[in-house]
Motif scaffolding. Structure first.
Motif, PDB file in Angstrom:
ATOM      1  N   PHE A 196      35.668 -30.536  16.594  1.00 52.22           N
ATOM      2  CA  PHE A 196      36.679 -29.521  16.287  1.00 52.22           C
ATOM      3  C   PHE A 196      37.185 -28.852  17.568  1.00 52.22           C
ATOM      4  CE2 PHE A 196      35.235 -29.547  11.867  1.00 52.22           C
ATOM      5  CZ  PHE A 196      36.438 -29.350  11.197  1.00 52.22           C
ATOM      6  N   GLN A 197      38.475 -28.599  17.615  1.00 47.61           N
ATOM      7  CA  GLN A 197      39.070 -27.820  18.694  1.00 47.61           C
ATOM      8  C   GLN A 197      40.299 -27.096  18.152  1.00 47.61           C
ATOM      9  OE1 GLN A 197      39.237 -31.305  21.126  1.00 47.61           O
ATOM     10  NE2 GLN A 197      41.473 -31.489  20.957  1.00 47.61           N
ATOM     11  N   TYR A 198      40.641 -25.992  18.787  1.00 46.15           N
ATOM     12  CA  TYR A 198      41.762 -25.199  18.298  1.00 46.15           C
ATOM     13  C   TYR A 198      42.634 -24.752  19.463  1.00 46.15           C
ATOM     14  CZ  TYR A 198      39.695 -20.827  19.993  1.00 46.15           C
ATOM     15  OH  TYR A 198      39.192 -19.835  20.798  1.00 46.15           O
ATOM     16  N   GLY A 199      43.850 -24.336  19.148  1.00 46.82           N
ATOM     17  CA  GLY A 199      44.758 -23.819  20.158  1.00 46.82           C
ATOM     18  C   GLY A 199      45.681 -22.781  19.555  1.00 46.82           C
ATOM     19  N   VAL A 200      46.144 -21.870  20.380  1.00 46.54           N
ATOM     20  CA  VAL A 200      47.068 -20.830  19.919  1.00 46.54           C
ATOM     21  C   VAL A 200      48.265 -20.774  20.875  1.00 46.54           C
ATOM     22  CG1 VAL A 200      45.322 -19.421  18.780  1.00 46.54           C
ATOM     23  CG2 VAL A 200      45.795 -19.064  21.207  1.00 46.54           C
ATOM     24  N   ASN A 201      49.411 -20.438  20.307  1.00 41.93           N
ATOM     25  CA  ASN A 201      50.632 -20.221  21.078  1.00 41.93           C
ATOM     26  C   ASN A 201      51.101 -18.786  20.900  1.00 41.93           C
ATOM     27  OD1 ASN A 201      50.839 -22.865  21.983  1.00 41.93           O
ATOM     28  ND2 ASN A 201      52.202 -23.497  20.328  1.00 41.93           N
ATOM     29  N   ALA A 202      51.527 -18.186  21.985  1.00 42.31           N
ATOM     30  CA  ALA A 202      52.241 -16.907  21.936  1.00 42.31           C
ATOM     31  C   ALA A 202      53.664 -17.193  22.406  1.00 42.31           C
ATOM     32  CB  ALA A 202      51.571 -15.868  22.828  1.00 42.31           C
ATOM     33  N   LYS A 203      54.646 -16.875  21.562  1.00 39.53           N
ATOM     34  CA  LYS A 203      56.033 -17.248  21.836  1.00 39.53           C
ATOM     35  C   LYS A 203      56.896 -16.006  22.069  1.00 39.53           C
ATOM     36  CE  LYS A 203      56.528 -19.462  17.976  1.00 39.53           C
ATOM     37  NZ  LYS A 203      57.038 -20.322  16.895  1.00 39.53           N
ATOM     38  N   VAL A 204      57.756 -16.122  23.066  1.00 41.73           N
ATOM     39  CA  VAL A 204      58.765 -15.096  23.328  1.00 41.73           C
ATOM     40  C   VAL A 204      60.131 -15.756  23.147  1.00 41.73           C
ATOM     41  CG1 VAL A 204      59.722 -13.452  24.970  1.00 41.73           C
ATOM     42  CG2 VAL A 204      57.253 -13.906  24.944  1.00 41.73           C
ATOM     43  N   ILE A 205      60.945 -15.207  22.266  1.00 37.20           N
ATOM     44  CA  ILE A 205      62.256 -15.764  21.969  1.00 37.20           C
ATOM     45  C   ILE A 205      63.339 -14.849  22.549  1.00 37.20           C
ATOM     46  CG2 ILE A 205      63.809 -16.617  20.176  1.00 37.20           C
ATOM     47  CD1 ILE A 205      61.162 -18.087  20.271  1.00 37.20           C
ATOM     48  N   ARG A 206      64.255 -15.426  23.275  1.00 38.19           N
ATOM     49  CA  ARG A 206      65.382 -14.682  23.821  1.00 38.19           C
ATOM     50  C   ARG A 206      66.680 -15.393  23.403  1.00 38.19           C
ATOM     51  NH1 ARG A 206      67.676  -9.968  25.311  1.00 38.19           N
ATOM     52  NH2 ARG A 206      68.932 -10.104  27.229  1.00 38.19           N
ATOM     53  N   ARG A 207      67.583 -14.660  22.748  1.00 37.83           N
ATOM     54  CA  ARG A 207      68.843 -15.234  22.306  1.00 37.83           C
ATOM     55  C   ARG A 207      69.988 -14.368  22.829  1.00 37.83           C
ATOM     56  NH1 ARG A 207      68.569 -16.738  16.088  1.00 37.83           N
ATOM     57  NH2 ARG A 207      70.154 -18.218  16.806  1.00 37.83           N
ATOM     58  N   VAL A 208      70.985 -15.021  23.422  1.00 38.68           N
ATOM     59  CA  VAL A 208      72.079 -14.301  24.069  1.00 38.68           C
ATOM     60  C   VAL A 208      73.406 -14.880  23.605  1.00 38.68           C
ATOM     61  CG1 VAL A 208      73.139 -13.654  26.261  1.00 38.68           C
ATOM     62  CG2 VAL A 208      70.642 -13.858  26.100  1.00 38.68           C
ATOM     63  N   ILE A 209      74.326 -14.020  23.167  1.00 38.29           N
ATOM     64  CA  ILE A 209      75.686 -14.422  22.806  1.00 38.29           C
ATOM     65  C   ILE A 209      76.640 -13.673  23.722  1.00 38.29           C
ATOM     66  CG2 ILE A 209      77.353 -14.696  20.940  1.00 38.29           C
ATOM     67  CD1 ILE A 209      75.051 -14.208  18.976  1.00 38.29           C
ATOM     68  N   GLY A 210      76.829 -14.185  24.929  1.00 43.32           N
ATOM     69  CA  GLY A 210      77.688 -13.536  25.912  1.00 43.32           C
ATOM     70  C   GLY A 210      77.344 -12.066  26.069  1.00 43.32           C
ATOM     71  N   ASP A 211      78.398 -11.231  26.095  1.00 46.29           N
ATOM     72  CA  ASP A 211      78.211  -9.787  26.142  1.00 46.29           C
ATOM     73  C   ASP A 211      78.237  -9.165  24.753  1.00 46.29           C
ATOM     74  OD1 ASP A 211      78.105  -9.765  28.929  1.00 46.29           O
ATOM     75  OD2 ASP A 211      80.302  -9.655  29.101  1.00 46.29           O
ATOM     76  N   PHE A 212      78.336 -10.014  23.718  1.00 50.23           N
ATOM     77  CA  PHE A 212      78.487  -9.496  22.362  1.00 50.23           C
ATOM     78  C   PHE A 212      77.158  -9.048  21.747  1.00 50.23           C
ATOM     79  CE2 PHE A 212      81.971 -12.440  23.101  1.00 50.23           C
ATOM     80  CZ  PHE A 212      83.071 -11.690  22.712  1.00 50.23           C
ATOM     81  N   ALA A 213      76.109  -9.827  21.953  1.00 48.37           N
ATOM     82  CA  ALA A 213      74.829  -9.487  21.330  1.00 48.37           C
ATOM     83  C   ALA A 213      73.704 -10.252  22.009  1.00 48.37           C
ATOM     84  CB  ALA A 213      74.856  -9.812  19.837  1.00 48.37           C
TER      85      ALA A 213
END
Length: 355
Positions: free
Chosen positions: A151-168
């Motif tokens: 048995f072995q396990y793994g974990v992910n920590a995710k950072v999401i960045r989304r950019v729509i120009g200068d709008f949002a």
């Protein structure tokens, strides 16, 4: 005027994506990475064992013997959108490993025509500017071996960045959990994506939004809500490698890809929908690899109201020499490309070759 309407529609649809719970939020994180895996229809959760395990199942990072790096590039929508991936991973000791990966999915040089017409009603093409819309996913992975044999396990920590120009723009955070188990040449894997749900918070530039909200009367009058939630998904896999004792091997693997809602997947209930995938890899002396897979089984409604089952076949080819592996896959990337099939290339480097 057509450009203004198109831009308004594009921004309206994208910003509306930040309303409440969305089943397909952050879907760019589910496209897949590594041409070797894509050639097998992504049926790799059970046996993934290299730097790309940080994406498919972080538990597989424990099989690394040295540092590895991986790169991939693919195009969407007849080269309008670009999909890029880079990863690095290395062992910590005999019982643990870590990795980091970055995904970017973006469309660049979009014409901003919101200021095309000046205050006097004149068209001034010098007022046209350009902007980009891009999604970024940064993943930090950690894997550890359990005291239970196999048995072995793994974990992910995710950072999401989304950019729509200068709008949002938005920030999001989430976690994945992966498990692998091996017994008598059989391998099993479980990948739980967004186990705590991935939460995105949007910041909308009201000044820029005001420039487009009245472009179409009755549309986009109110600011969209500022949060979205990515619901959990699960992948259950099984794999076995057959040794033909003449330096050739055949790996067979299968996945059950599960979403906890009703979709068009071939097996669908109100609680869970399941899309199976099968993959095969022929390995000759760890030098040449031939791959094939089939997945994305969907119930498709025809124009006459009848239904048929659709599926997506994939094939791939790989070469490995002195720790450097180049892979190619012919696949319909994400099942959303403008062309029927997409050509994907990736490269993987094992740094032990330089030691």
């Amino acid at each position: 005027m057509k450009k203004i309407l198109f831009l308004t529609f594009f921004l309206g649809c994208t910003l509306a994506h930040s309303q409440a719970v969305r089943k397909y939020s952050n879907e760019f994180m589910n496209i897949g990475v590594d041409a070797a895996a894509l050639g097998m229809s992504n049926a790799v959760v059970a046996h993934t064992n290299d730097v790309n395990s940080g994406y498919w199942n972080p538990a597989g990072l424990l099989n690394l013997e040295d540092s590895q790096a991986s790169l991939m590039h693919a195009s969407y929508f007849a080269n309008i959108a670009q999909y890029d991936y880079a990863a690095y991973a290395k062992p910590i000791d005999d019982d643990s490993a870590w990795g980091i990966s970055l995904i970017r999915f973006g469309v660049d040089d979009i014409l901003n025509t919101t200021q095309l017409i000046d205050g006097d009603g004149n068209i001034d093409y010098n007022r046209i500017s350009k902007f980009s819309t891009a999604d970024y996913g940064l993943t930090l992975s950690y894997a550890r071996r359990l005291k239970i044999p196999g048995f072995q396990y793994g974990v992910n920590a995710k950072v999401i960045r989304r950019v729509i120009g200068d709008f949002a723009n938005s920030w999001g955070f989430g976690f994945d959990l992966g498990l692998q188990f091996e017994r008598e040449d059989w391998k099993f894997g479980l990948m739980l994506r967004d186990i705590t749900t991935t939460y995105n918070v949007w910041a909308i530039n009201e000044e820029e939004y005001a420039k487009i909200k009245n472009a179409i009367p009755g549309e986009n009058q109110d600011l969209p809500e500022s949060s979205e939630i990515t619901l959990p998904k699960a992948q259950l896999g099984m794999s076995k490698t057959f040794d033909f004792h003449n330096e050739t091997y055949l790996k067979a693997s299968g996945n059950l890809n599960m979403q906890f809602s009703r979709t068009n997947d071939i097996l669908a209930t109100n609680f869970v929908s399941i899309d199976p995938a099968l993959g095969f890899e022929y390995n000759y002396t760890d030098l040449v690899f031939l791959r094939a897979g089939v997945g994305n089984f969907q119930n498709i409604t025809q124009l006459d109201g009848s239904k048929k089952v659709g599926f997506q076949p994939n094939i791939g080819l790989g070469f490995k020499y002195k720790g450097i592996q180049v892979d190619y896959a012919l696949t319909d990337l994400g099942d959303q490309s403008a062309a029927l099939y997409s050509n994907i290339f990736s490269v993987k480097v094992d740094f032990s070759v330089f030691r």
